[in-house]
Design an enzyme around this catalytic site. Structure first.
Site, mmCIF file in Angstrom:
data_model
loop_
_atom_site.group_PDB
_atom_site.id
_atom_site.type_symbol
_atom_site.label_atom_id
_atom_site.label_comp_id
_atom_site.label_asym_id
_atom_site.label_seq_id
_atom_site.Cartn_x
_atom_site.Cartn_y
_atom_site.Cartn_z
ATOM 1 N N ASP A 92 0.882 -1.160 0.000
ATOM 2 C CA ASP A 92 0.000 0.000 0.000
ATOM 3 C C ASP A 92 0.925 1.216 0.000
ATOM 4 O O ASP A 92 2.135 1.101 0.262
ATOM 5 C CB ASP A 92 -0.940 0.003 1.215
ATOM 6 C CG ASP A 92 -2.100 0.984 1.004
ATOM 7 O OD1 ASP A 92 -2.015 1.831 0.085
ATOM 8 O OD2 ASP A 92 -3.092 0.906 1.750
HETATM 9 C C1 BGC Z 1 -4.881 3.554 0.244
HETATM 10 C C2 BGC Z 1 -5.007 2.658 -0.989
HETATM 11 C C3 BGC Z 1 -4.806 3.476 -2.233
HETATM 12 C C4 BGC Z 1 -3.456 4.146 -2.171
HETATM 13 C C5 BGC Z 1 -3.142 5.004 -3.381
HETATM 14 C C6 BGC Z 1 -3.597 4.359 0.207
HETATM 15 O O1 BGC Z 1 -3.578 5.309 1.234
HETATM 16 O O2 BGC Z 1 -4.927 2.782 1.406
HETATM 17 O O3 BGC Z 1 -6.260 2.042 -0.984
HETATM 18 O O4 BGC Z 1 -4.930 2.660 -3.353
HETATM 19 O O5 BGC Z 1 -3.403 4.990 -1.022
HETATM 20 O O6 BGC Z 1 -3.926 6.142 -3.384
#
Ligand code: BGC
Length: 799
Positions: free
Chosen positions: A238
């Site tokens: 993530d």
């Molecule tokens: C979120 C993800 C997301 C990523 C990119 C993260 O903070 O948990 O779900 O895809 O950011 O924006």
């Protein structure tokens, strides 16, 4: 040719084998916030990975923007809680294909979705982004979306793997969960989606799982995901989840996102030198990135171009259909559908300024936006009149006396009142959880005042997650419209006047009160740990086993027609059985229903939920028509996770196959005898739904771990933890400044998003400073900073 053991092609392996180590290390980290690195010498282009999940969020620049700054216009489909409530896999596949097509238009290689974490507690800030409290529904919905997205030659990304159930300290909190619960509740959905749809990628969660960061969890990322389930795609972090890069690569993590400007390179290289990380593991990660880059390029080259305007028109219509199919009618004394004429008082600012999506990384810049007000006026035309009164402020949810008075006056002369209430934007977002399940007091006040004065009131509840509804029985009808996406306003109008039926059935229970829930006792209370003491007892598994009724049960929902289920027949032999149920539409309109099959283990040596959903069929019939619903059950319908053998096991004996229209509306029960040679380890019945210390210790098979200490500071200490020191307070200020600098927004937006940004920054672990500094702060400098912070804090404590 793909090396199936590792999910890499021979071509990618050959390319990797010719690269110096430094190049391999460069390739397994992103080039920037949204793109992979290119390898020009081998003709490998960089590809884009971006959000997701219910619409494309492609930023124009390369900053994060957390969904705040506008991204390119894209169709905003209903969010996952609405999509989950459709129980309609062909429809979700269509939505997935539309998402894939829009990603293709924008040359995006991987769309970051779907998200399928289990809704352990409805107050979880990202509940709107997830499908269900049930792993079977979650897995099936995710699989359908993945199939759709990938049918367009774009990769999907299952997220967030795994046990990511709250936003409170989401980047550093440890989910302490027993093996059986992890398997039966939190992993099953991912397993279904991986096996049925072969996603190209998967994103690991921020949190730790039983003491290990999800991105370094070899058991999760390699033993289970690849060796057991056969996943042959790429695993990414993530965003900013990396805690220890070499440990991640060893565990099976391929791509670090976003790129960390080379911050980890030295340490990764040193780990290979010292033998802590094998060159072979590095090669495989690198080859997986190359394999995916080649696949993205090949798919892109082989696809025809898309007529963008036509696609956006078609996708808007599809979004409207999906929103109506997920909207769930909770009560109706016959007032709905409304005759499309007469005077309608339309009360509630959400009718004009719709709440249609959630906050955070999933925030989409819609191609257009329907309102209930606009579409209802258009639909009634000259036959009716819409008297609109906002009743409250759409952003804050608060009302002045004058707004309430105006609403009451509007209602006075109306034949029917349609009142829209629910959760304002600031109530639900990525980054923080709700601390209660109430709608704003002003909304409750309007429900009470209008239902007391008018005898024809329809309440439309808007929001991505359940709210407490003590007022549920006071109106003539109650529609749970969820967050319907950009065409949600039109869909609500369609339902109100009966142009379409409300097709949704709840994929989550709506509790009477949050405090009823077993998960509530251990939700967001520790700073560094979440104890899943309710174990299997999430959602209807809790309500049905412990006799605590929900206000509206899992699987429930009304339509505009009625259905009768005949006697269910269970045929087949061994562990594979087929359930056949005659379904008749007994009303005078076409409509759909969801036939649900729950399994109850009549006699079990281990404690099990009262019943569990093991199959379903959505059936659409003309008035008076009859058809058979056919639901297949396989071995897993009867199985439990046995902790002694670390495997699924079926205990021989009698099972009830319960067929119904919700978890509490069972219409037919058959008993079947299942033979099996498996043995299962006994698990005694718990004293209550929340495990005591000794029960939890037994479930974990080890002592309950102490929550990690916040002090002395370490990489996972959050910005909030640093507040104890003056220097820490400065760090927080500097971070907020940096974040707002990268997020150009007007004042209104800044107000709307302030809480989310503040929460996101507050929950950031200090290791993120290295990434946010874009390489200006090295890990060695961070180590020194942490040393100084600790020394200062110690002095303050002593002094
Ligand atoms: C979120 C993800 C997301 C990523 C990119 C993260 O903070 O948990 O779900 O895809 O950011 O924006």
């Amino acid at each position: 040719m793909t090396d199936t053991a590792h999910g890499v092609t021979q071509q990618a392996l050959d390319i990797t084998s010719r690269l110096p180590r430094s190049e391999k290390i460069r390739l397994i980290s992103g080039k920037d916030f949204w793109n992979s690195e290119a390898l020009d010498s081998a003709g490998i282009a960089s590809f884009m990975l971006t959000d997701g999940p219910h619409g494309l969020r492609k930023q124009a620049g390369d900053a994060d923007n957390l969904g705040v700054a506008d991204s390119v216009p894209a169709t905003c489909f209903p969010t996952a809680s609405a999509l989950g409530s459709t129980w309609d896999m062909p429809l979700l596949e269509e939505v997935g294909a539309a998402l894939g097509r829009e990603s293709r238009i924008e040359e995006v290689g991987v769309l970051l979705g779907p998200g399928l974490n289990i809704k352990r507690h409805p107050a979880g800030g990202r509940s709107f982004e997830y499908f269900s409290e049930d792993p079977y529904v979650s897995g099936k919905a995710a699989a359908a979306l993945v199939r759709g997205i990938q049918s367009e030659g774009v990769g999907a990304c299952l997220k967030h793997f795994a046990a990511n159930s709250q936003e409170h300290r989401r980047m550093s909190s440890d989910s302490v969960v027993d093996e059986r619960t992890l398997r039966e509740i939190y992993l099953t959905g991912f397993e279904i989606a991986v096996k049925e749809a072969q996603p190209w990628t998967i994103m690991c969660a921020y949190n730790l799982v039983n003491g290990i960061h999800a991105g370094e969890h070899r058991e999760l990322l390699t033993d289970i995901l690849r060796d057991e389930w056969g996943f042959d795609g790429l695993v990414m972090t993530d965003w900013m989840a990396t805690f220890d890069r070499p440990a991640g690569v060893h565990a099976g993590l391929d791509l670090e996102m976003p790129g960390s400007h080379g911050s980890w390179d030295k340490r990764t290289d040193a780990a290979v030198e010292s033998g802590d990380l094998s060159e072979g593991d590095l090669d495989i990660a690198c080859a997986r990135v190359i394999t995916l880059a080649l696949k993205v390029a090949a798919e892109r080259a082989s696809r025809p171009s898309v007529d963008v305007a036509a696609a956006h028109d078609a996708h808007h219509a599809l979004a409207r259909k999906a929103a109506a199919t997920g909207a769930t009618l909770l009560t109706n004394d016959g007032i709905l559908p409304l005759a499309p004429k007469g005077r309608v008082a339309l009360i509630g600012a959400f009718a004009d300024k719709p709440r249609f999506q959630g906050g955070g990384s999933a925030n989409v810049n819609p191609t257009r936006l329907d309102t209930v007000r606009g579409t209802l006026v258009e639909r009634l035309g000259a036959d009716g009149e819409v008297i609109y009164a906002p009743g409250y402020d759409a952003t804050t949810g608060e009302a002045t006396d004058a707004q309430v008075a105006e609403a009451l006056t509007a209602a006075e002369s109306a034949d029917t009142v349609v009142l829209m209430v629910g959760l304002p934007m600031s109530y639900e977002s990525e980054g923080y959880d709700r601390d209660h399940l109430n709608i704003p007091p002003a909304h409750t006040r309007l429900v009470q005042a209008l239902t007391a004065r008018h005898d024809r009131v329809v309440v439309v509840s808007v929001g991505g997650a359940p709210v407490e509804m003590p007022w549920a029985d006071t109106s003539n009808a109650l529609l749970q419209a969820y967050l319907g996406g950009q065409a949600g306003g039109g869909a609500i109008t369609d339902i109100l006047v009966g142009d379409v039926e409300p097709g949704g059935r709840l994929a989550e229970s709506i509790p009477v009160a949050a405090t009823d829930l077993a998960a509530h006792a251990n939700f967001g209370i520790h700073d560094t740990q979440v104890q899943y003491r309710e174990n299997l007892y999430v959602g209807y598994r809790f309500h049905d086993t412990f006799g605590v009724p929900a206000r509206f049960a899992f699987g429930y929902g009304l339509g505009y027609t009625t259905f009768e289920l005949g006697d269910a027949k269970v045929t087949g032999r061994g562990k594979d059985r087929t359930v056949t149920v005659p379904v008749t539409n007994t009303g005078d309109r076409p409509g759909s229903t969801v036939v649900q099959v729950y399994v109850h283990d009549v006699e079990s040596t281990l404690h099990r939920p009262e019943q569990e959903l093991k199959g379903y069929a959505k059936v659409t019939l003309e008035a008076g028509q009859r058809a058979d619903a056919v639901i297949e059950l396989n071995e897993r319908a009867w199985a439990v996770w046995d902790v002694a053998t670390h495997d699924w096991a079926v205990e021989a004996g009698e099972f009830e196959v319960r067929v119904g229209l919700s978890s509490t509306d069972i219409r037919a029960t058959s008993t079947v005898q299942i033979s099996s040679h498996d043995t299962v380890t006994p698990v005694p019945a718990p004293s209550s739904a929340i495990a005591t210390d000794s029960e939890f210790t037994a479930l974990l098979g080890r002592p309950i771990p102490e929550p990690a200490a916040v002090f002395p500071f370490h990489y996972d200490s959050t910005v909030t933890d640093l507040q104890q020191t003056a220097m820490g307070r400065q760090v927080r200020k500097a971070l907020l400044k940096q974040v707002s600098k990268t997020l150009p927004m007007d004042e209104e937006k800044a107000g709307e998003w302030a809480e989310m940004l503040d929460a996101v920054v507050a929950g950031m672990p200090i290791r993120s400073l290295v990434l946010v500094s874009e390489g200006r702060l090295s890990f060695s400098a961070l180590d020194k900073l942490i040393g100084t912070l600790n020394a200062t804090a110690l002095k303050t404590k002593r002094g």
